[in-house]
Design an enzyme around this catalytic site. Structure first.
Site, short mmCIF file in Angstrom:
data_model
loop_
_atom_site.label_atom_id
_atom_site.label_comp_id
_atom_site.label_asym_id
_atom_site.label_seq_id
_atom_site.Cartn_x
_atom_site.Cartn_y
_atom_site.Cartn_z
N SER A 103 0.79 -1.23 0.00
CA SER A 103 0.00 0.00 0.00
C SER A 103 0.83 1.29 0.00
CB SER A 103 -0.97 -0.03 1.19
OG SER A 103 -1.98 0.92 1.05
N ASP A 122 -9.83 -6.77 -3.23
CA ASP A 122 -9.31 -5.40 -3.31
C ASP A 122 -9.60 -4.88 -4.72
OD1 ASP A 122 -7.98 -3.01 -3.35
OD2 ASP A 122 -6.01 -3.82 -2.81
N HIS A 149 -7.75 -5.51 0.82
CA HIS A 149 -6.54 -4.73 0.56
C HIS A 149 -5.37 -5.18 1.44
CE1 HIS A 149 -4.11 -1.42 -0.77
NE2 HIS A 149 -4.04 -0.90 0.44
#
Length: 249
Positions: free
Chosen positions: A149, A200, A227
């Site tokens: 991320s 995700d 995610h």
């Protein structure tokens, strides 16, 4: 009359006991650890903490390899916006890798956890230099870089500039992939495991679209994971990561 009162008290007592059981049993179930994740979160190895010198100083957690195998690279873990290095310790990832003979280190990025903010983190060039210094301070030569991320803001500039200094790269739906061209990605020869959860639907498709231009990539999709797929499916995540590490030369 007396019999009626006795029955009433018994009914009230039964209702009270039923209410207590209703309240207590769900709490007991909530306090029970998740059976599917318990084995992976058991940190049987020793994880030590420290502060890497320099400006700014960087907090890290390290699980030294139990018995370092020949040719096994170090592994450096970054983290996402809502997490810190503690995530990888709590998940059992650091201890697991150490038990497999890998030196595993997780850092707190500037302004997160126990690492102070740093002005150099405001630019792509500064973030690239930050990772360069971290590797030097921790004595990590050609590590595998794990980047979920938000940490893509740090890892991708470093990968594009110094991909030859990484033994491998594991992006987990990182941000910032659209900031580079297909030609730039094609010039990188670092073995890469593109990893994400199939639930995700935000960052993962965009990251895959861009990162698939890396010539030495493979893809691992964790079914039923979002995610932060490593939290949703830790067993599958660890299996995919270890499989990738073992095939590196």
């Amino acid at each position: 009359m007396l019999l009626a009162r006795s029955r009433l008290w018994l009914l009230l007592l039964g209702a009270l006991l039923a209410l207590l059981l209703y309240l207590l049993l769900p709490a007991a179930r909530r306090s029970r650890p998740d059976e599917g994740k318990r084995a992976w979160r058991a940190a049987n190895g020793t994880v030590r903490t420290g502060m890497a010198a320099g400006e700014p100083p960087v907090f890290y957690r390290e699980a030294p390899a139990a018995a370092a195998g020949p040719g096994r690279p170090d592994v450096l873990f970054l983290h996402g916006q809502a997490f810190t290095s503690k995530t990888w310790e709590a998940l059992g990832t650091l201890a697991l890798l150490a038990g497999e003979g890998y030196r595993a280190v997780a850092i707190d990025l500037p302004g997160f956890g126990d690492s102070p903010p740093a002005e150099m983190a405001l630019t792509a060039q500064g973030r690239r230099a930050f990772l360069d210094r971290v590797l030097q301070e921790l004595g990590m030569q050609r590590p595998v870089l794990i980047s979920p991320s938000m940490s893509g803001r740090f890892s991708l500039p470093f990968l594009l500039a110094h991909g030859d200094r990484l033994a491998g790269f594991v992006p987990i739906a990182p941000v910032g992939t659209k900031d580079f061209t297909a030609e730039q990605y094609r010039a990188v020869q670092t073995p890469t495991l593109i990893l994400y959860g199939d639930r995700d639907t935000g960052l993962a498709p965009q990251a895959l679209q861009n990162l698939q231009h890396l010539p030495k990539h493979r893809v691992a999709v964790l079914s039923g994971a979002g995610h932060a797929c490593y939290l949703d499916k830790p067993e599958e995540f660890h299996r995919a990561l270890l499989g990738f590490l073992r095939q590196l030369k």
